[in-house]
Design an enzyme around this catalytic site. Structure first.
Site, short mmCIF file in Angstrom:
data_model
loop_
_atom_site.label_atom_id
_atom_site.label_comp_id
_atom_site.label_asym_id
_atom_site.label_seq_id
_atom_site.Cartn_x
_atom_site.Cartn_y
_atom_site.Cartn_z
N GLU B 186 47.12 47.71 46.06
CA GLU B 186 46.95 48.29 44.72
C GLU B 186 47.37 49.76 44.69
OE1 GLU B 186 43.21 47.19 43.01
OE2 GLU B 186 43.57 45.08 43.38
N ASN B 208 43.20 60.10 50.46
CA ASN B 208 42.39 58.93 50.13
C ASN B 208 41.95 58.22 51.40
OD1 ASN B 208 41.24 56.55 49.26
ND2 ASN B 208 42.66 56.35 47.54
N HIS B 428 34.70 32.90 36.82
CA HIS B 428 35.00 34.05 37.68
C HIS B 428 34.18 33.96 38.97
CE1 HIS B 428 34.77 38.51 38.79
NE2 HIS B 428 36.01 38.12 39.00
N HIS B 429 34.88 34.07 40.09
CA HIS B 429 34.25 34.08 41.41
C HIS B 429 34.64 35.35 42.14
CE1 HIS B 429 34.17 29.36 41.69
NE2 HIS B 429 33.20 29.82 40.93
N GLU B 430 33.87 36.39 42.00
CA GLU B 430 34.10 37.55 42.87
C GLU B 430 33.41 37.23 44.20
OE1 GLU B 430 35.92 40.40 42.88
OE2 GLU B 430 35.14 40.45 44.93
N HIS B 498 42.69 37.28 42.78
CA HIS B 498 42.93 38.73 42.82
C HIS B 498 42.57 39.27 44.20
CE1 HIS B 498 43.25 39.82 38.33
NE2 HIS B 498 43.56 38.55 38.49
N GLU B 517 46.73 38.63 41.39
CA GLU B 517 46.89 40.03 41.04
C GLU B 517 47.71 40.62 42.18
OE1 GLU B 517 44.21 43.57 39.27
OE2 GLU B 517 43.60 42.83 41.22
N GLU B 523 44.36 47.04 34.98
CA GLU B 523 43.06 47.70 34.97
C GLU B 523 43.15 49.18 35.35
OE1 GLU B 523 41.06 45.22 37.75
OE2 GLU B 523 41.88 46.22 39.51
#
Lengths: 728, 728
Positions: B186, B208, B428-430, B498, B517, B523
């Site tokens: 990302e 970072n 949704h499955h996080e 994702h 993703e 986002e």
């Protein structure tokens, strides 16, 4: 059912830095607790006024962590305090006494008394306000203590870098130990002074590349110690749940052990979420070695049974298609035709069998017949399922599917045949330590067992763990073993896990955990042999945590008689092998040898047929670590008794039958070493003698090195039985 | 269905060290293969006579291994040869031509031509006799090649230390790249010379802490390159199965890239069992950037569809309870009442809701209403299930159970309501990257979806992988993603994963993988914003492997209008957001913004309502990496067309409608940037214009920086529609 006979709670609500003292119910043991000047918790332990554990520090070292927020950059958090080992103050102490009796589903006693005085010390760290409690339980036969971390906003999660629990010994004790290792417990025991551990470990490590010790003075628990003034000390842990297994690392200058928790691939030792606690750390202590064997501390420190219904849990005596493979007569595999097996693709029906496969329908039926003829409960079959051609040493992920039988293993026909003979089949799940793969197939595998009415599974964890980098005894992998046990309970399946983490009394909570190997088992008698002291050490070490599926009962010690290519020798007499069914109590006992070897000695085999698996009473008559053990046990639900003795060296056993019911005559059948028995040269020389005994009787018996004796005692019900028998 | 129109096989059975040449069907591309003096395979690639890839070595470096046998000590094996990169000889070569056309279940074209010339080089290592083949497929638009390892007794298993595939570039090309990373893709794209990568990476890494690059010159694929003489080169991989994802590590003195496979916790890069192969390594090349976008190489190099029935796979346009959380207006969580959540123990019904929970029954119903009113297929809801209070950053193993709704999410009522409105719910499955935990619950989670008729799941893998030490793109974890896709297919469930490994065309084989993703998605426009070039790079990089669930459609660019505490800005014009539905084709497209923002711009929203998701034809009209993209696509099963253009800087687009059906007039509705549009200061300035066009028409349109345009084209069916419309 659980009888809570007495509980007293005394709350001292004042914060105090003054040392706390706690006595065991009989006052023999004394625990002292205080905070050091730096605010570090310190405990020490005394037995009859003698120091057992010198002042020893307690605490946890944490990993530092960065402040992490979802959807934001990660920034370094300043001042993360990695100490849970100093700067504490006592905010509260609480004393409790418990005296209750509970009944295990199976075990060495029908009733277990749980009697202790407890001291709960509530600590708060001055700068961080983090809370940590220490709970000490002092029994008449030892100490259990653990760290507890209440739920708290200031510490919802933490990661353990190391647990810093010390056990400061008072001198250079004798120790019965195996080296620290994250992946195997299958070592021969060493007996040495603490100061000798380093040199022995260094030497051994050079000889064997597989042994991946983390420290030259690292040892595993349960660790058995003896002081020069005759104190016996056992260090272990109880209720190992959601934590890495504890090793001990010795400072061999000061004789202080420090806990060394099994890490994960990153070197982290525990991911904790409050409320949480460590397992109990146990110090069993006595001036009589028999008390170590008789101690119920490990079970008492575990939670009560978590299963609502245990009616489906039954002890089992079994034979198996197994010794043929262990000795090399037969193989687990089916073919040599393929360079490697692709589960789901390899079509075994097109492959040429190599003719050495053990788990054939025909061979299994022979074992079923033998089991039925001799009153056994079950038959284990290894090598029944596809994948054995290349299961080991390749870090193979999809190594087994736990559900596809080899073409020559007719699972349906075997099921029907076993059922018709009243025999239960024991499933085998070798995982090759491919943890994820086993979990992926677990439901289907257990469902298959239900379909074919297998009540129990022997699971195996041979080889390096996948996911790679994980260790056999780390928190994450320990969680798998418990997951497998709990899920098995959902299917009413009993578990006998080999190469899993050594037990810590969890069978109290999950009594479907009917066995573990988790030590050097009987199979090593066909892999080069074990030392005669081995079975006189195991009850003081490995068995402290729970029963072992040791697989005793070898009648043919010369393994080359089974397989000319295997020159191993079982270092035991035949009488010693019989005694193991009593000295190494287990609800799951195998008769490991070949049926044809048992048929050669039907009189001795009679003991294996008769010996019980579950007990209402156990009396430890004689014991010395690594030297000898004599125990008498009463078969649960009967009036029958069984006695076993094993000895590593020549030993004269003198026993008194005072434990028997008064005014009752028993027919005692004594299976003993013959005078000329010798574990190397004449192991099958035994005598069988029947006598009559009462609770007034005494008996002297001689066991040779690597030998022993076994006795069955049945109440005399018919005077005709007594004919010609001598009374003692 | 698959039409195999032409296959030619020529077998050269002579072993030869002479260089092999292979031409693409149209002869534009030439591959040269030879062995070096050391027996190392070497290839090079030419396009229209220009060198694209200079002579580049191929090979694999192995880990050495010890001889391991079960039941025996481990001994060091002498002379384990770790080279699969030299000492080879060619034992055979084989040429094949394939020209076939196949139909994907969904995608950018109804028919895909798979036309290539193949060279299979069979190699044998002289000393070890190990066999390794290289299979080259030369298409008109690029090269695919892979290593193949036939089943062989001399190498049933091997462990990869590194794949040594080189891509030797001819100079210091322009590159569009993101840094190498084992755990995230990302990133914002960088455009730089190859020689500038090191300095940029070093600088970024300091800023970072989360970015764990393995090398200062490591980059991810798909990597887009442009030479100074106008060649476009794209490096990626196809059919990533049972292998770690490939990164590229640059030697920035020689401009040679070498493959750098994602390792596991032990640093090992692949556990292989023969027969086996690597994924395909791809070099797409053209002097016209549009050909890179139009290339079907990645799909063609994947296996045909593995699913017998695909009737249940449908493209979906959806809205969701999502942007509210992304922008910070609402939360995934339900309460602030607990320091941490214990799944299975925490009783939410006793906890005080914090009032910011997004996934309430009431709120979901609003989205269902909105979806139904506007012809959408589905509604995604995140934060419906318990565990969100502390799901991130704690390395929490049992983080979600994927089946317990929050008290204010009435799953049954929502199911019934959605069904009554003809709307499908998207689950949704996080997973929080707790891989084992997800697999343990997977069957139950999918069963719950079946029960409530959810046809698709968005899965997430945010945070560090558990088991700890594993990486997001390693072989072992990649196997999980595919396991989840295959198991979903068993339940007839479509997957949109994702944070999983970036796609490599596997959607051909498993078309229920309808989205990923695996890049910096929409986002980030609410997390500080993305650069205007981003969406002009993604089709040249991330989308080479498969569609992206980018979540376009932001109409309110000033995020503080939604949430006063969020000062992020969406760096795009509204017209640009419309164009994304065409330029970033996907069978799964979200309208990500809030219903109230769409209601403010109903005329523009009309395009999102009308735009198709699945195409029979795609024509790339204009393209330059990072600068602009214009594409026209024909909606499958209709005569309608949609055109999209995005531009990172001011751009004048000149298009010719020659792709339209002849002799047909279309009503074109053009959604374009207004003259004064500005992605920062005036992003909502757009114009909507209706005109009539035919296949003779031409059009010039202006897109501002961060802008673009979208056009819908419907055949004129009623002359009344034409009233007042200009013809072009």
């Amino acid at each position: 059912m659980r009888f809570l006979t007495f509980i007293t709670i005394t709350i001292l609500s004042c914060a105090t830095a003054v040392a706390q003292e706690l006595f065991s119910p009989n006052k023999a043991l004394k625990l002292s607790f205080s905070l050091s000047a730096e605010g570090t918790p310190v405990y020490s332990l005394f037995y009859k006024g003698k120091e057992v554990v010198k002042p020893s520090r307690l605490g946890i070292e944490l990993f530092s962590s960065n402040e992490v927020k979802f959807g934001a950059e990660i920034t370094k958090k300043e001042g993360v305090n990695t100490s849970l080992y100093h700067n504490f103050e006592v905010v509260n102490t609480q004393n409790t006494t418990v005296d209750e009796t509970w009944q295990p589903v199976w075990g060495e006693s029908q009733n277990i008394r749980n009697h202790y005085n407890e001291l709960l010390v509530s600590l708060k760290q001055k700068d961080t306000h983090r809370e940590m409690n220490l709970r000490f339980r002092l029994f008449d036969d030892g100490l259990g203590f653990r760290y507890e971390f209440p739920e708290q906003k200031q510490m919802p999660y933490f990661v353990i870098k190391e647990e810093r629990t010390e056990f400061a010994m008072t001198g250079d004790h004798q120790a019965w130990w195996i080296p620290g290792d994250y992946d195997t417990q299958e070592y021969d025991y060493q007996q040495s002074r603490l100061s000798e551990i380093r040199a022995i470990n260094q030497k051994r490590r050079q000889a064997n590349l597989a042994q991946t010790g983390f420290s030259d003075t690292g040892v595993q628990t349960a660790l058995m110690l003896k002081t020069d003034d005759g104190l016996y000390i056992n260090l272990h842990e109880a209720a190992l749940v959601n934590y890495g297994a504890m090793h001990l690392n010795l400072n061999d200058k000061t004789f202080v052990f420090q806990s060394w928790i099994t890490p994960d691939a990153n070197g982290a030792k525990g991911y904790m979420q409050t409320p949480a606690q460590t397992p109990w750390r146990t110090v069993i202590v006595s001036d009589d070695a028999r008390d170590i064997l008789a101690s119920d501390i490990t079970l008492n420190l575990n939670e009560p049974c978590a299963l609502a219904d245990t009616s489906w849990i039954h002890p089992m005596k079994y034979v198996g298609v197994w010794w043929e493979m262990i000795t090399g007569m037969k193989e687990w595999s089916y073919t040599y035709d393929v360079p490697s097996v692709h589960i789901g693709k390899t079509d075994y029906t097109t492959l040429k069998p190599h003719g050495k496969h053990g788990a054939t329908t025909e061979n299994v039926k022979k074992y079923i017949d033998f089991a039925a003829e001799n009153g056994f409960d079950g038959v284990l079959v290894e090598g029944w399922n596809i994948g054995w051609e290349d299961w080991f040493g390749h870090s193979k992920d999809l190594v087994f599917d736990f559900q596809t039988p080899y073409p020559d293993f007719d699972i349906e026909a075997i099921h029907q045949y076993a059922k018709s003979k009243g025999i239960k089949m024991i499933m085998h799940h070798e995982t090759s330590s491919s943890i994820r793969n086993y979990e992926r197939f677990m439901d289907k595998a257990y469902q298959l067992m239900n379909q074919y009415e297998y009540p129990a599974v022997k699971s195996g964890y041979v080889g390096n763990i996948i996911p790679r980098g994980e260790n056999h005894y780390s928190q994450w992998v320990n969680n798998h073993y418990l997951y497998a046990i709990k899920k098995a309970a959902d299917y009413r399946i009993m578990v006998n896990a080999h190469e899993a983490v050594r037990p810590t009394g969890l069978c109290r909570t999950y009594p479907n955990l009917i066995g573990n190997e988790s030590a050097r088992g009987g199979e090593y008698q066909a892999f080069g042999g074990s030392k005669p002291n081995h079975v006189c050490v195991l009850p003081f070490t490995r068995l402290i945590g729970g029963p072992m599926d040791y697989t005793p009962g070898v009648f043919e010690m010369d393994i080359s008689k089974n397989n000319p290519n295997n020159h191993s020798h079982c270092n035991a007499t035949l009488a010693n092998q019989l005694a193991l069914y009593v000295t190494m109590s287990s609800p799951l006992q195998m008769a490991s040898d070949l049926p044809e070897n048992y048929r050669r000695f039907p009189d001795a085999f009679q003991f294996i047929k008769e010996v019980a698996l579950d007990w209402s009473e156990s009396h430890y008559l004689e014991a010395e670590p690594g030297a000898y053990i004599t125990v008498a046990r009463k078969a649960k639900g009967t009036r029958n008794w069984f006695i076993g003795n094993t000895a590593s060296k020549d030993f004269t056993s003198k026993i008194h039958f005072s434990f028997l019911e008064p005014k009752t005559t028993y027919v005692a059948t004594i299976y003993a070493d013959a005078k000329d028995a010798n574990y190397k040269t004449n192991p099958q020389a035994y005598t069988i003698q029947k006598i009559l005994v009462t609770n007034k009787s005494k008996l002297t018996l001689h066991s040779v090195a690597g030998g022993g004796y076994a006795i069955s005692l049945f109440p005399l019900t018919d005077k005709a039985q007594a004919k010609g028998l001598k009374k003692r």
